[in-house]
Design a protein around this motif. Structure first.
Motif, short mmCIF file in Angstrom:
data_model
loop_
_atom_site.label_atom_id
_atom_site.label_comp_id
_atom_site.label_asym_id
_atom_site.label_seq_id
_atom_site.Cartn_x
_atom_site.Cartn_y
_atom_site.Cartn_z
N LYS A 5 0.84 -1.22 0.00
CA LYS A 5 0.00 0.00 0.00
C LYS A 5 0.86 1.25 0.00
N LYS A 6 0.41 2.22 -0.81
CA LYS A 6 1.18 3.47 -0.89
C LYS A 6 1.20 4.17 0.47
N LYS A 7 2.40 4.54 0.91
CA LYS A 7 2.54 5.16 2.23
C LYS A 7 2.81 6.66 2.11
N ARG A 8 3.78 7.03 1.23
CA ARG A 8 4.18 8.43 1.14
C ARG A 8 4.99 8.62 -0.14
N ASP A 9 4.84 9.76 -0.80
CA ASP A 9 5.74 10.04 -1.93
C ASP A 9 6.41 11.40 -1.76
N LEU A 10 7.58 11.51 -2.37
CA LEU A 10 8.35 12.75 -2.25
C LEU A 10 9.10 13.01 -3.55
N PHE A 11 9.24 14.28 -3.91
CA PHE A 11 10.02 14.67 -5.09
C PHE A 11 11.41 15.11 -4.66
#
Ligand SMILES: Cc1cc2nc3c(=O)[nH]c(=O)nc-3n(C[C@H](O)[C@H](O)[C@H](O)COP(=O)(O)OP(=O)(O)OC[C@H]3O[C@@H](n4cnc5c(N)ncnc54)[C@H](O)[C@@H]3O)c2cc1C
Length: 411
Positions: free
Chosen positions: A224-230
């Motif tokens: 499951k997607k938890k967190r994204d960052l650029f």
């Protein structure tokens, strides 16, 4: 006999010592190293991102563990107070991307010098090469410290600012956690945060040293997607690191399964990326597939992406089918890296875990177990994201510990 002994000459201890002395107290600051601020010196790649130029409320948003505990500390000594403090000590600042505040000179040594001026101005006695072996407690109250050489230094109040357990070569070897444990405080098991991630995927070693900019990294926990960052990342000999990976690592817990997906082209949606691929394949129509991706990817990434796409590298670019192109696009939008674990705790930028906040009065930093004993900085179970927030925690908690307010005074 001193009024206050401060253990640890990092940012928290220096702030606490200076503040305590500024109120007319006789203060001694001890550090086992040969100089002050050894960890501070290596912060921000030697430039020291000493706070963040954001609203105070945003400080809390960037704290990972025990943000509520920091309420009094952050409001008593805000990020703006940190900037004003350093200005008063003769240090000019500059603000960079994401509100990161650095010394205008780009030198962490200037931050240390500013803190040393604060200590000198307030007549703090600094004792270097002076390790503390234990706390001295009498009748349930802090009474001083026992040095490594067996000598006792007596004091009314003791401030423990020995830091966490990461980068132990800087002096942060977790001594304070032992002292606190022995005196009845609960300790949350320490683990590294803002730490590289280990991966045993076969392509990792091939990519060692390659850094990628303007990517989006997404952490998945149990699928499951938890967190994204650029931002930026780098491949190391054992896995992945760099700003976005270090930040994502704060969400990695023991006993769960994780992978990271790298979107190499976050500015392009899949359709736009497909059009871009079509253009490149037209431009290089007579070249082999493996020689048609030069405009799109760093050289070292090309063989890895080709392998993942399953497309024959010898195939001519003008022979690649629509299905193959879409498969390639999906690899470019989601290069999957399996996470085995966090790296060795020593490689963490900060320590998560430490003296449990339930044993500390958040408005004074005094121990709830031993009166006259205070805590400041990373030794406490608090940690935050990158961006200057961890040093702000050190300064804010150091500041209120240095005020030396006590439950006894309040009675
Ligand atoms: C590579 C790296 C880069 C970082 N970059 C940033 C950044 O740019 N911005 C940011 O906000 N944070 C950054 N951090 C995190 C930040 O450095 C720490 O959160 C901060 O230094 C914690 O301050 P502290 O005073 O609590 O502890 P420390 O800085 O660890 O200081 C503790 C001191 O206590 C002394 N000590 C320990 N035990 C004893 C003992 N028994 N007797 C005497 N002395 C003792 C140690 O020698 C040490 O000097 C970085 C950390 C690392 C490792």
């Amino acid at each position: 006999m001193y009024k206050v002994v401060v253990i640890g000459g990092g940012p928290a201890g220096m702030m606490a010592a200076g503040k305590a002395a500024s109120q007319g107290n006789d203060v001694v600051l001890l550090d086992k190293n040969e100089k002050l601020g050894k960890k501070l010196f290596i912060t921000g790649k030697g430039r020291c991102n000493f706070t963040n130029d954001c609203d105070v409320e945003e400080l809390f948003e960037n704290v990972i563990t025990n943000k509520k505990f920091l309420y009094s500390a952050f409001y008593s000594f805000t990020n703006m107070d940190t900037i004003a403090f350093f200005n008063q000590m003769g240090l000019k600042e500059k603000v960079e991307r994401g509100g990161r505040v650095f010394p205008a000179s780009d030198k962490s040594s200037d931050v240390i010098k500013a803190m040393e001026r604060y200590l000198a101005h307030n007549n703090v006695k600094v004792m270097l090469n002076t390790g503390v072996k234990d706390l001295l407690i009498k009748d349930g109250k802090a009474a001083g410290v026992i040095l490594d050489n067996g000598e006792e230094l007596l004091a009314d109040k003791v401030i423990l600012a020995t830091g966490g357990v990461t980068y132990p070569q800087t002096g942060s070897t977790g001594d304070g956690l032992d002292f606190a444990k022995k005196t009845g405080h609960s300790i949350k098991k320490a683990h590294g945060a803002l730490i590289p991630l280990v991966s045993e995927d076969p392509f990792i070693k091939e990519l060692q040293g390659l850094s990628l900019r303007n990517i989006k990294a997404t952490l998945f926990e149990s699928g499951k997607k938890k967190r994204d960052l650029f931002g930026e990342m780098i491949f190391t000999h054992f896995g992945i690191s760099g700003p976005v990976i270090l930040s994502l690592s704060s969400y990695v817990k023991e006993g769960k399964k994780y992978f990271v997906e790298i979107d190499l082209k976050p500015a392009l949606d899949i359709k736009t990326l497909d059009r871009r691929l079509q253009r490149d394949f037209e431009k290089y129509s007579n070249k082999q597939f493996k020689n048609s991706l030069d405009d799109l990817l760093p050289q070292r990434l090309i063989p890895v992406v080709i392998k993942m796409s399953g497309i024959d590298e010898q195939k001519r670019a003008n022979q690649i089918s629509k299905e193959e192109r879409l498969e390639l696009a999906s690899v470019l939008k989601g290069l999957k890296i399996t996470v085995k674990s966090k790296a060795d705790i020593k490689l963490g930028i900060v320590t998560s875990g430490g003296i449990e906040t339930k044993d500390i009065d958040p408005s004074t930093m005094e121990s709830k177990k031993i009166s006259g004993l205070y805590f400041a900085g990373e030794v406490i179970d608090v940690d935050a994201m990158t961006g200057g927030f961890n040093l702000q925690i050190a300064f804010s908690t150091g500041y209120i510990a240095g005020l030396l307010e006590s439950r006894e005074d309040k009675k």
